[in-house]
Design an enzyme around this catalytic site. Sequence first.
Site, short mmCIF file in Angstrom:
data_model
loop_
_atom_site.label_atom_id
_atom_site.label_comp_id
_atom_site.label_asym_id
_atom_site.label_seq_id
_atom_site.Cartn_x
_atom_site.Cartn_y
_atom_site.Cartn_z
N PRO A 11 0.78 -1.23 0.00
CA PRO A 11 0.00 0.00 0.00
C PRO A 11 0.82 1.29 0.00
CG PRO A 11 -0.94 -1.56 1.54
CD PRO A 11 0.33 -2.18 1.00
N ASN A 12 0.36 2.21 -0.80
CA ASN A 12 0.85 3.60 -0.90
C ASN A 12 2.18 3.73 -1.65
OD1 ASN A 12 -1.33 4.85 0.57
ND2 ASN A 12 -0.53 3.80 2.36
N ARG A 19 5.33 11.95 -3.22
CA ARG A 19 4.98 12.51 -1.90
C ARG A 19 6.10 12.16 -0.93
NH1 ARG A 19 1.41 14.08 -4.55
NH2 ARG A 19 -0.85 14.06 -4.31
N TYR A 24 11.11 9.07 1.48
CA TYR A 24 11.15 7.99 0.49
C TYR A 24 11.92 8.33 -0.79
CZ TYR A 24 7.62 6.08 3.62
OH TYR A 24 6.96 5.60 4.72
N ASN A 75 8.43 -5.44 -0.58
CA ASN A 75 8.25 -4.33 0.35
C ASN A 75 6.74 -4.25 0.61
OD1 ASN A 75 7.93 -2.01 1.79
ND2 ASN A 75 9.16 -0.72 0.44
N ALA A 78 2.98 -0.84 4.88
CA ALA A 78 2.48 -0.95 6.26
C ALA A 78 1.99 -2.36 6.58
CB ALA A 78 1.37 0.07 6.48
N HIS A 81 3.78 -4.82 9.06
CA HIS A 81 3.63 -4.81 10.51
C HIS A 81 2.32 -5.44 10.98
CE1 HIS A 81 6.80 -2.02 9.67
NE2 HIS A 81 5.97 -1.16 9.10
N GLU A 99 13.23 -9.09 2.05
CA GLU A 99 12.33 -8.00 2.45
C GLU A 99 13.08 -6.68 2.32
OE1 GLU A 99 11.08 -8.65 6.50
OE2 GLU A 99 10.27 -6.63 6.72
N HIS A 101 12.84 -2.39 2.86
CA HIS A 101 12.18 -1.15 3.30
C HIS A 101 13.05 0.02 2.88
CE1 HIS A 101 9.22 -3.38 5.38
NE2 HIS A 101 10.17 -4.13 5.90
N ILE A 102 12.43 0.98 2.27
CA ILE A 102 13.15 2.15 1.78
C ILE A 102 13.70 2.95 2.96
CG2 ILE A 102 12.88 4.32 0.50
CD1 ILE A 102 10.51 2.81 -0.98
N SER A 103 12.86 3.15 3.96
CA SER A 103 13.29 3.87 5.17
C SER A 103 13.85 2.87 6.18
CB SER A 103 12.09 4.62 5.77
OG SER A 103 11.10 3.70 6.20
N ARG A 108 12.32 4.62 13.20
CA ARG A 108 11.01 5.29 13.15
C ARG A 108 10.14 4.85 14.34
NH1 ARG A 108 8.76 5.11 7.14
NH2 ARG A 108 7.43 6.75 8.05
N ARG A 112 6.64 0.30 13.81
CA ARG A 112 7.27 -0.17 12.56
C ARG A 112 8.43 -1.13 12.84
NH1 ARG A 112 5.00 3.34 8.69
NH2 ARG A 112 4.57 5.39 9.56
O1 CA2 Z 1 10.24 2.10 4.40
C1 CA2 Z 1 9.45 1.41 3.74
O2 CA2 Z 1 9.71 0.99 2.63
C2 CA2 Z 1 8.07 1.09 4.33
O3 CA2 Z 1 7.73 -0.25 3.96
C3 CA2 Z 1 7.12 2.06 3.70
C4 CA2 Z 1 5.69 1.98 4.25
C5 CA2 Z 1 5.70 2.05 5.77
O4 CA2 Z 1 4.39 1.86 6.27
C6 CA2 Z 1 6.63 0.99 6.36
O5 CA2 Z 1 6.61 1.12 7.76
C7 CA2 Z 1 8.04 1.17 5.85
C8 CA2 Z 1 4.85 3.15 3.73
C9 CA2 Z 1 4.79 3.23 2.26
C10 CA2 Z 1 4.31 4.57 1.89
O6 CA2 Z 1 4.86 4.90 0.65
C11 CA2 Z 1 4.88 6.19 0.27
C12 CA2 Z 1 5.78 6.52 -0.70
C13 CA2 Z 1 5.87 7.83 -1.11
C14 CA2 Z 1 5.03 8.78 -0.58
C15 CA2 Z 1 4.13 8.43 0.39
C16 CA2 Z 1 4.04 7.13 0.81
#
Ligand code: CA2
Length: 146
Positions: A11-12, A19, A24, A75, A78, A81, A99, A101-103, A108, A112
Amino acid sequence: MTQTIYILNGPNLNLLGRRQPEIYGRETLQDVEATCAGVASGLGLAVRLMQSNHEGQIVDWIHEAREKAAAVVINPGALTHTSIAILDALNTFEGPVIEVHISNIHKRESFRHHSYVSLRAEGVIAGCGVEGYALAVRRIASLLAR
Ligand code: CA2
């Protein structure tokens, strides 16, 4: 036949590059796909990158991977978790799973810090930005060559 790596995104992540660039980065999922395709082709592999905002769709792609993919990079966003369904699906897949994760999820919020998917993944890459996907493809190549 060329082995394919499924690169699954939750998702997202369709908003990547559009964004919250401070978290990210500025690259889009399309950029990630192009980079990973280049890295994979240099290693004699192919990639298919997919993204969905729906948990069941990701479960279905993992099932499809059982027939069509040699490895999975995931990836789950959310769903990392929360999703026992994604963990259960990955447990039916026999190839390597990395697996991404970008961040850096450990830097955080505490919610997470736990990942269901980590219970299945051979490796976890977090906090390397979108470069993490290409690193995962390289690691998959090493694991498939064993
Ligand atoms: O760090 C990551 O890759 C995450 O999987 C990203 C998820 C977050 O819920 C995880 O805890 C860590 C969120 C993805 C949201 O992606 C966006 C990308 C650009 C702009 C807004 C949201």
